[in-house]
Design a protein around this motif. Structure first.
Motif, PDB file in Angstrom:
ATOM      1  N   UNK A 459      25.287  57.680  65.202  1.00 50.43           N
ATOM      2  CA  UNK A 459      24.968  56.271  64.973  1.00 50.43           C
ATOM      3  C   UNK A 459      24.778  55.986  63.477  1.00 50.43           C
ATOM      4  N   UNK A 460      24.138  56.913  62.775  1.00 54.08           N
ATOM      5  CA  UNK A 460      23.917  56.744  61.337  1.00 54.08           C
ATOM      6  C   UNK A 460      25.253  56.704  60.587  1.00 54.08           C
ATOM      7  N   UNK A 461      26.188  57.581  60.964  1.00 56.26           N
ATOM      8  CA  UNK A 461      27.504  57.582  60.331  1.00 56.26           C
ATOM      9  C   UNK A 461      28.221  56.252  60.563  1.00 56.26           C
ATOM     10  N   UNK A 462      28.059  55.713  61.756  1.00 54.04           N
ATOM     11  CA  UNK A 462      28.681  54.417  62.047  1.00 54.04           C
ATOM     12  C   UNK A 462      28.055  53.317  61.189  1.00 54.04           C
ATOM     13  N   UNK A 463      26.730  53.355  61.052  1.00 52.73           N
ATOM     14  CA  UNK A 463      26.050  52.357  60.221  1.00 52.73           C
ATOM     15  C   UNK A 463      26.558  52.410  58.786  1.00 52.73           C
ATOM     16  N   UNK A 464      26.788  53.626  58.279  1.00 53.29           N
ATOM     17  CA  UNK A 464      27.268  53.776  56.906  1.00 53.29           C
ATOM     18  C   UNK A 464      28.670  53.194  56.748  1.00 53.29           C
ATOM     19  N   UNK A 465      29.527  53.411  57.756  1.00 56.71           N
ATOM     20  CA  UNK A 465      30.882  52.849  57.704  1.00 56.71           C
ATOM     21  C   UNK A 465      30.840  51.320  57.747  1.00 56.71           C
ATOM     22  N   UNK A 466      29.974  50.784  58.606  1.00 53.78           N
ATOM     23  CA  UNK A 466      29.830  49.334  58.661  1.00 53.78           C
ATOM     24  C   UNK A 466      29.386  48.777  57.316  1.00 53.78           C
ATOM     25  N   UNK A 467      28.439  49.471  56.706  1.00 51.46           N
ATOM     26  CA  UNK A 467      27.912  49.017  55.409  1.00 51.46           C
ATOM     27  C   UNK A 467      29.003  49.017  54.339  1.00 51.46           C
ATOM     28  N   UNK A 468      29.822  50.054  54.318  1.00 49.70           N
ATOM     29  CA  UNK A 468      30.907  50.104  53.343  1.00 49.70           C
ATOM     30  C   UNK A 468      31.882  48.951  53.549  1.00 49.70           C
ATOM     31  N   UNK A 469      32.197  48.665  54.819  1.00 44.69           N
ATOM     32  CA  UNK A 469      33.075  47.524  55.104  1.00 44.69           C
ATOM     33  C   UNK A 469      32.411  46.213  54.676  1.00 44.69           C
ATOM     34  N   UNK A 470      31.104  46.125  54.908  1.00 42.39           N
ATOM     35  CA  UNK A 470      30.372  44.914  54.521  1.00 42.39           C
ATOM     36  C   UNK A 470      30.412  44.719  53.009  1.00 42.39           C
ATOM     37  N   UNK A 471      30.259  45.804  52.275  1.00 42.45           N
ATOM     38  CA  UNK A 471      30.296  45.717  50.813  1.00 42.45           C
ATOM     39  C   UNK A 471      31.673  45.296  50.316  1.00 42.45           C
ATOM     40  N   UNK A 472      32.714  45.909  50.890  1.00 43.60           N
ATOM     41  CA  UNK A 472      34.072  45.619  50.435  1.00 43.60           C
ATOM     42  C   UNK A 472      34.451  44.161  50.680  1.00 43.60           C
ATOM     43  N   UNK A 473      33.982  43.604  51.791  1.00 44.10           N
ATOM     44  CA  UNK A 473      34.355  42.242  52.164  1.00 44.10           C
ATOM     45  C   UNK A 473      33.227  41.229  51.961  1.00 44.10           C
ATOM     46  N   UNK A 474      32.095  41.729  51.439  1.00 45.85           N
ATOM     47  CA  UNK A 474      30.882  40.913  51.275  1.00 45.85           C
ATOM     48  C   UNK A 474      30.587  40.167  52.581  1.00 45.85           C
ATOM     49  N   UNK A 475      30.612  40.930  53.652  1.00 45.10           N
ATOM     50  CA  UNK A 475      30.428  40.399  55.005  1.00 45.10           C
ATOM     51  C   UNK A 475      28.969  40.574  55.412  1.00 45.10           C
ATOM     52  N   UNK A 476      28.208  39.492  55.389  1.00 43.95           N
ATOM     53  CA  UNK A 476      26.774  39.586  55.675  1.00 43.95           C
ATOM     54  C   UNK A 476      26.505  39.953  57.130  1.00 43.95           C
TER      55      UNK A 476
END
Length: 599
Positions: A459-476
């Motif tokens: 689950x933590x690894x998934x959260x990190x991937x989501x965060x990276x995608x959020x940063x790249x797209x500035x997706x709140x």
């Protein structure tokens, strides 16, 4: 893993395709992969095509007069109106009649085709012929057209028609209406019939007798033992022919074809392979679970800290609901498939009840190694209903996402109770009778912690991937999901560090909301250094920020939640520097004091 290839009718040159299909999901097995031939029918045809040209002034006037004059005029009447020699009018109308723009006889009447061209500011040029080929494919039940002829080749393979009656009635091109031919030509990608540009196929005639062209196809019989389902896949090279496969499946389900005759596939082979797959497990996960079960069963005899109980059939559902109802702060669930049969109104009500008392719920699902190949995705309506469950403060209490690469079914509650086994907690396949299922309910700390660490890490690894995608797209929205997963895993400090590192201060109110839930569920300590870090970021926030109102509200709630458990800790957080920032950002009034604020 599966039966040896030698034990199954698999053609040597199809083994790569078999490996590809089985790699997509560990529960699939290709029982048959064989090549056959079938015949296409090729018919040379000649199309008659008309294209537009811009009309001249006299042509335009004649056509317009034929449309607008009531009653329609004759050539002589029109010549008199225009003051022209009738020879000019008759010569032009003869041309328009030859182009089928005007009707053959007087008075002047515009044909439907002529009216269509006139509306585009044109008249048709004389038609010209184009020779192409009509290809009838009985497997796709379609007629397509192509410019080049198919080459006749010799294919020494069994004929599909020897096993299945194939209907070739669609091969009669002459029986098709012109509109259907025009539609098929457009669908074939040939720029011969383009009505919007005035290019029209006006007729089609057969030039020569139909020719039989042999083609090679590959048939795969695929077993999904978990779903107890056989499916058929047909390929032409790498192209999957879905309509042909659907047709064969219908014939098979209706008992009109025999797989044993078509593919040399016996019922005994199917049953043997089904048993083999049902024993198949992901090696890493199964090794971990086997170790947990072994230790749990050994320790249950001598441990006073916990026990391991094997539940069977009817005991399982009741224990599952009781364990969920006991949750105080956290529920982690992993299940390969999730469907609406279980995620019903009753179950959603239970989850909302947990959310109301501040319980975080993380649900992972998926079985394939490559997520894009997941053939049992969660239904959109189910995912929508799960994500709609909120905490009293409006946070999404349930996070559901596809992790893949696991057949195992696990539930961990508050890091104290661990359920694992074969029971279909979150999906049913239409059979609600006992299926000789078993589940271990483990409360021995060492084994529960081992299972928790494995699942929490995913689950933590998934959260990190989501965060990276959020940063790249500035997706709140993705960022909020990441923060909630971290909060559910008691990783608020990691979440705050990411906010600070990436200067995404508008997420501070969300982080505070997550932290408040952690305080209420006692997963986050009042003296956590994260609060000091969060307070230090206030100096970077402007009173003009769009999120200032929410930030003010969340800090008041956070200090209040800390003060409930430990007033002294709350007071220590409100240093002179922090209090000055609270006043600047209007979190408190200038007339307030830290002591009054705490009280």
């Amino acid at each position: 893993m599966f039966l040896a290839s030698s034990a199954k009718p698999i053609d040597d040159n199809l083994k790569n395709f078999v490996d590809e299909i089985e790699a997509q999901s560990p529960r699939l097995s290709v029982l048959v992969a064989r090549q056959l031939r079938y015949s296409l029918l090729q018919t040379p045809v000649e199309l008659s095509i008309k294209e537009p040209r811009q009309f001249n002034v006299l042509e335009e006037f004649i056509i317009r007069a034929a449309i607008e004059f009531q009653p329609p005029p004759t050539e002589d009447e029109l010549a008199s109106v225009l003051g022209l020699d009738s020879v000019f009018i008759k010569t032009t109308t003869a041309t328009l009649r030859s182009l089928q723009t005007l009707s053959p006889t007087s008075p002047l009447t515009v044909t439907p085709e002529g009216r269509s061209f006139y509306e585009k500011g044109s008249v048709p040029l004389p038609p010209y012929p184009v020779q192409i080929n009509a290809i009838t494919d009985p497997l796709s039940d379609k007629i397509t057209f192509q410019s080049e002829s198919l080459n006749e080749t010799v294919i020494n393979l069994p004929d599909l028609a020897d096993f299945i009656t194939i209907d070739n009635t669609i091969a009669d091109i002459t029986s098709l209406p012109l509109e259907q031919i025009q539609t098929n030509i457009q669908a074939s990608g040939l720029a011969l019939h383009v009505p919007e540009k005035g290019k029209i196929v006006t007729s089609c005639k057969v030039l020569a007798s139909t020719q039989k062209i042999w083609r090679k196809i590959s048939i795969f019989i695929i077993l999904d033992a978990f779903e107890d389902n056989l499916s058929i896949q047909i390929r032409n090279g790498t192209q999957i022919l879905k309509s042909a496969a659907n047709w064969l499946e219908v014939l098979h389900n209706e008992g009109k074809i025999s797989l044993e005759k078509l593919c040399n596939l016996s019922i005994q082979t199917i049953n043997c392979e089904r048993e083999t797959i049902l024993k198949l497990k992901n090696t890493e996960i199964e090794a971990r679970l086997k170790d947990i079960r072994t230790k749990a069963l050994e320790n249950s005899k001598k441990s006073v800290l916990g026990q391991a109980i094997q539940l069977r059939n009817g005991q399982i559902s009741q224990a599952f609901l009781e364990v969920l109802n006991s949750a105080k702060s956290q529920v982690l669930i992993y299940y390969p498939w999730v469907n609406q049969a279980v995620i019903n109104e009753k179950f959603l009500t239970l989850l909302q009840k947990l959310a109301n008392r501040g319980v975080w719920i993380l649900i992972g699902h998926g079985i394939t190694r490559q997520l894009e190949n997941e053939d049992k995705p969660i239904p959109p309506e189910v995912e929508k209903n799960l994500r709609a469950i909120k905490t009293p403060d409006g946070l999404p209490s349930v996070q559901v996402f596809c992790l893949g690469d696991s057949h195992v079914k696990e539930v961990i509650v508050d890091r104290k109770i661990y359920l694992c086994g074969s029971h279909n907690w979150l999906s049913y396949r239409g059979n609600y009778l006992p299926l000789d299922e078993s589940v271990y309910q483990v409360t021995i700390p060492l084994q529960v912690q081992e299972a928790y660490e494995f699942l929490a890490n995913r689950f933590q690894n998934h959260a990190q991937k989501l965060w990276q995608n959020a940063l790249e797209n500035r997706d709140s929205q993705l960022a909020v999901e990441s923060l909630c997963i971290w909060g559910a895993l008691s990783m608020e400090e990691i979440a705050l560090k990411e906010i600070q590192k990436n200067n995404w201060l508008e997420l501070l109110p969300v982080w505070l909301n997550v932290a408040i839930q952690g305080l209420k569920s006692k997963n986050l300590s009042s003296d956590s250094t994260s609060f000091k870090t969060a307070l230090s970021l206030l100096s970077q926030v402007s009173i003009e920020e769009t999120f200032i109102d929410l930030l003010q509200q969340r800090w008041r709630q956070a200090i209040g939640a800390i003060a409930i458990n430990n007033p002294e800790t709350a007071l220590n957080l409100l240093s002179d520097e922090v209090w000055a920032q609270f006043i600047r950002l209007k979190i408190v009034q200038e007339s307030d004091s830290p002591n009054d604020f705490i009280l």
